[in-house]
Enzyme design. Structure first.
Site, PDB file in Angstrom:
ATOM      1  N   ASP A 150      -0.576  -7.194  -0.692  1.00 33.56           N
ATOM      2  CA  ASP A 150      -0.238  -7.761  -1.837  1.00 33.56           C
ATOM      3  C   ASP A 150      -1.858  -7.975  -2.414  1.00 33.56           C
ATOM      4  O   ASP A 150      -2.793  -8.634  -1.735  1.00 33.56           O
ATOM      5  CB  ASP A 150       0.364  -8.809  -1.738  1.00 33.56           C
ATOM      6  CG  ASP A 150       0.943  -9.171  -3.296  1.00 33.56           C
ATOM      7  OD1 ASP A 150       0.878  -8.295  -4.406  1.00 33.56           O
ATOM      8  OD2 ASP A 150       1.768 -10.315  -3.462  1.00 33.56           O
TER       9      ASP A 150
ATOM     10  N   GLY B 237      -3.837  -5.749  -7.876  1.00 28.82           N
ATOM     11  CA  GLY B 237      -3.990  -5.996  -9.102  1.00 28.82           C
ATOM     12  C   GLY B 237      -4.813  -6.883  -9.446  1.00 28.82           C
ATOM     13  O   GLY B 237      -5.830  -6.971 -10.482  1.00 28.82           O
TER      14      GLY B 237
ATOM     15  N   ARG C 156      -5.900  -2.050 -13.073  1.00 32.63           N
ATOM     16  CA  ARG C 156      -4.942  -2.460 -11.967  1.00 32.63           C
ATOM     17  C   ARG C 156      -4.992  -1.138 -11.031  1.00 32.63           C
ATOM     18  O   ARG C 156      -5.029  -1.372  -9.638  1.00 32.63           O
ATOM     19  CB  ARG C 156      -3.508  -2.641 -12.311  1.00 32.63           C
ATOM     20  CG  ARG C 156      -3.530  -4.193 -12.932  1.00 32.63           C
ATOM     21  CD  ARG C 156      -2.007  -4.217 -13.139  1.00 32.63           C
ATOM     22  NE  ARG C 156      -0.951  -4.391 -12.037  1.00 32.63           N
ATOM     23  CZ  ARG C 156      -0.927  -5.352 -11.294  1.00 32.63           C
ATOM     24  NH1 ARG C 156      -1.373  -6.629 -11.578  1.00 32.63           N
ATOM     25  NH2 ARG C 156      -0.131  -5.161 -10.193  1.00 32.63           N
TER      26      ARG C 156
ATOM     27  N   HIS D 157      -5.328  -0.530  -6.903  1.00 31.66           N
ATOM     28  CA  HIS D 157      -4.718   0.298  -5.693  1.00 31.66           C
ATOM     29  C   HIS D 157      -5.202   1.165  -5.181  1.00 31.66           C
ATOM     30  O   HIS D 157      -4.953   1.584  -3.575  1.00 31.66           O
ATOM     31  CB  HIS D 157      -3.448   1.014  -6.676  1.00 31.66           C
ATOM     32  CG  HIS D 157      -2.479   0.018  -7.044  1.00 31.66           C
ATOM     33  ND1 HIS D 157      -1.832  -0.966  -6.575  1.00 31.66           N
ATOM     34  CD2 HIS D 157      -1.792  -0.149  -8.438  1.00 31.66           C
ATOM     35  CE1 HIS D 157      -1.080  -1.773  -7.256  1.00 31.66           C
ATOM     36  NE2 HIS D 157      -1.019  -1.161  -8.621  1.00 31.66           N
TER      37      HIS D 157
ATOM     38  N   SER E 196       7.895  -1.418  -3.362  1.00 39.85           N
ATOM     39  CA  SER E 196       9.385  -2.335  -3.135  1.00 39.85           C
ATOM     40  C   SER E 196      10.409  -1.533  -4.340  1.00 39.85           C
ATOM     41  O   SER E 196       9.930  -0.973  -5.449  1.00 39.85           O
ATOM     42  CB  SER E 196       9.565  -3.439  -3.300  1.00 39.85           C
ATOM     43  OG  SER E 196       9.279  -3.853  -4.650  1.00 39.85           O
TER      44      SER E 196
ATOM     45  N   GLU F 256      11.851  -2.954  -6.318  1.00 39.00           N
ATOM     46  CA  GLU F 256      11.783  -3.908  -7.684  1.00 39.00           C
ATOM     47  C   GLU F 256      10.459  -3.107  -8.326  1.00 39.00           C
ATOM     48  O   GLU F 256      10.220  -3.613  -9.336  1.00 39.00           O
ATOM     49  CB  GLU F 256      11.636  -5.226  -7.195  1.00 39.00           C
ATOM     50  CG  GLU F 256      13.004  -6.031  -6.824  1.00 39.00           C
ATOM     51  CD  GLU F 256      13.433  -5.686  -5.425  1.00 39.00           C
ATOM     52  OE1 GLU F 256      12.628  -5.269  -4.522  1.00 39.00           O
ATOM     53  OE2 GLU F 256      14.610  -5.523  -5.238  1.00 39.00           O
TER      54      GLU F 256
ATOM     55  N   ARG G  94       7.646  -2.103 -12.918  1.00 43.77           N
ATOM     56  CA  ARG G  94       6.447  -2.143 -13.581  1.00 43.77           C
ATOM     57  C   ARG G  94       5.976  -1.064 -14.657  1.00 43.77           C
ATOM     58  O   ARG G  94       6.834  -0.143 -14.857  1.00 43.77           O
ATOM     59  CB  ARG G  94       5.333  -2.004 -12.334  1.00 43.77           C
ATOM     60  CG  ARG G  94       5.240  -2.977 -11.457  1.00 43.77           C
ATOM     61  CD  ARG G  94       4.177  -2.902 -10.452  1.00 43.77           C
ATOM     62  NE  ARG G  94       4.335  -4.262  -9.564  1.00 43.77           N
ATOM     63  CZ  ARG G  94       3.398  -4.309  -8.810  1.00 43.77           C
ATOM     64  NH1 ARG G  94       2.211  -3.935  -8.844  1.00 43.77           N
ATOM     65  NH2 ARG G  94       3.540  -5.531  -7.890  1.00 43.77           N
TER      66      ARG G  94
ATOM     67  N   LEU H 121       0.766   5.608  17.905  1.00 46.80           N
ATOM     68  CA  LEU H 121       1.209   4.571  16.749  1.00 46.80           C
ATOM     69  C   LEU H 121       2.400   4.880  15.883  1.00 46.80           C
ATOM     70  O   LEU H 121       2.181   6.230  15.494  1.00 46.80           O
ATOM     71  CB  LEU H 121      -0.129   4.121  15.944  1.00 46.80           C
ATOM     72  CG  LEU H 121       0.220   3.103  14.740  1.00 46.80           C
ATOM     73  CD1 LEU H 121       0.410   1.826  15.148  1.00 46.80           C
ATOM     74  CD2 LEU H 121      -0.810   3.107  13.484  1.00 46.80           C
TER      75      LEU H 121
ATOM     76  N   ARG I  73       5.851 -15.581   0.285  1.00 47.61           N
ATOM     77  CA  ARG I  73       7.119 -15.149   0.192  1.00 47.61           C
ATOM     78  C   ARG I  73       7.596 -13.579   0.896  1.00 47.61           C
ATOM     79  O   ARG I  73       6.517 -12.755   0.960  1.00 47.61           O
ATOM     80  CB  ARG I  73       7.916 -15.157  -1.197  1.00 47.61           C
ATOM     81  CG  ARG I  73       6.812 -14.277  -2.100  1.00 47.61           C
ATOM     82  CD  ARG I  73       7.440 -14.266  -3.501  1.00 47.61           C
ATOM     83  NE  ARG I  73       6.655 -13.666  -4.551  1.00 47.61           N
ATOM     84  CZ  ARG I  73       5.535 -14.328  -5.105  1.00 47.61           C
ATOM     85  NH1 ARG I  73       5.548 -15.772  -4.908  1.00 47.61           N
ATOM     86  NH2 ARG I  73       4.787 -13.659  -6.029  1.00 47.61           N
TER      87      ARG I  73
END
Ligand code: IPE
Ligand code: IPE
Ligand code: MG
Length: 255
Positions: free
Chosen positions: A30, A33, A43, A47, A75, A77, A81, A141, A204
């Protein structure tokens, strides 16, 4: 009191103490941005730099022998955006798979995608499937990419899958155990994350691995994701190694 019949669920060891390095590290990457905004950049530049950081961390994790890395890349959600940002992120994912897949394969990395596959753009879905197919038999991995991922949706899908099996008479309601539900999740067969790292100071989960994180250790750091590097990863691992995991039992020091 009877012992739960579900004790077989990826049974956390009762041994206290966590000086062993984590087998599975999950990353909530996170702050892209904010990293860009702090530099007066769009932004999307955050990324792009975030992908540079990700490459470094994957290489490092593979080198030091972590078994599984799960990365929260998009996500369910994040579709809310602005369209321009969403399409940039889709393009970045495409480029990541197209440019990095052969190198990841050569490094013996096995790619697995978790998240909703319905409604994904067919081109993206095909690329993701190709990445999984090409690397399926690799033994290094495990790189688990959470894309269009939301934990509540994942749990709902798993519950529905099991309900359908009950309705079809394949299993009985009492066969729905913790381990059956865990196996029906997108992460079925993977160990739970030992350590979940979130950058950018946010504390969170944002709908990430809600079921799997039951006994994960959390590490929050203020670095914005594009600034996260090998040393930051090592610092998180050192912190993890100093923790004591009790799984509801007692501290080793208590005995
Ligand atoms: C994380 O960085 C990347 C994704 C969610 C895709 P953000 O884009 O959330 O960056 P901030 O939190 O706005 O700084
Ligand atoms: C979580 O970050 C998702 C990813 C890192 C891909 P967000 O930036 O979307 O989370 P919130 O909105 O701050 O909770
Ligand atoms: Mg964010």
């Amino acid at each position: 009191m009877s012992v739960s019949p579900d004790r077989d669920l990826q049974a956390p060891s009762a041994e206290a103490g966590a000086s062993k390095p984590p087998r599975h590290v999950a990353l909530i990457m996170d702050g892209n941005g904010r990293w860009a905004a702090a530099r007066g950049l769009p932004r999307t530049e955050g990324h792009r730099q975030g992908l540079v950081a990700l490459r470094k961390v994957i290489r490092h994790a593979a080198k030091i022998g972590v078994d599984v890395i799960t990365i929260y890349s998009f996500s369910s959600e994040n579709w809310s955006r602005p369209e321009t940002e969403v399409s940039f992120l889709m393009g970045l994912l495409r480029r990541f798979v197209q440019r990095d897949l052969s190198e990841l394969h050569e490094a013996n990395i096995r790619i697995r995608i978790i998240g909703g596959r319905q409604d994904l753009e067919p081109g993206i879905l095909k690329l993701l499937q190709e990445a999984e197919d090409l690397t399926r038999d690799n033994s290094g991995l495990d790189l688990v990419v959470a894309f269009n991922y939301g934990s509540r949706a994942e749990i709902t899908r798993a519950a529905r899958k099991l309900a359908e099996q009950v309705a079809a008479g394949v299993i009985r309601p009492e066969d729905i155990t913790e381990s059956a539900l865990a196996a029906a999740l997108d992460t079925g067969g993977l160990p739970d994350p030992d350590l979940i790292i979130r950058t950018s100071g946010e504390m969170r989960l944002s709908n990430f691995l809600l079921w799997q994180a039951a006994y994960s250790e959390f590490y929050f750091c203020d670095l914005l994701w594009p600034d996260f590097d090998e040393a930051a990863f090592d610092a998180a691992l050192d912190c993890f190694c100093a923790r004591e995991r009790r799984y509801g039992g007692l501290s080793a020091k208590t005995y």
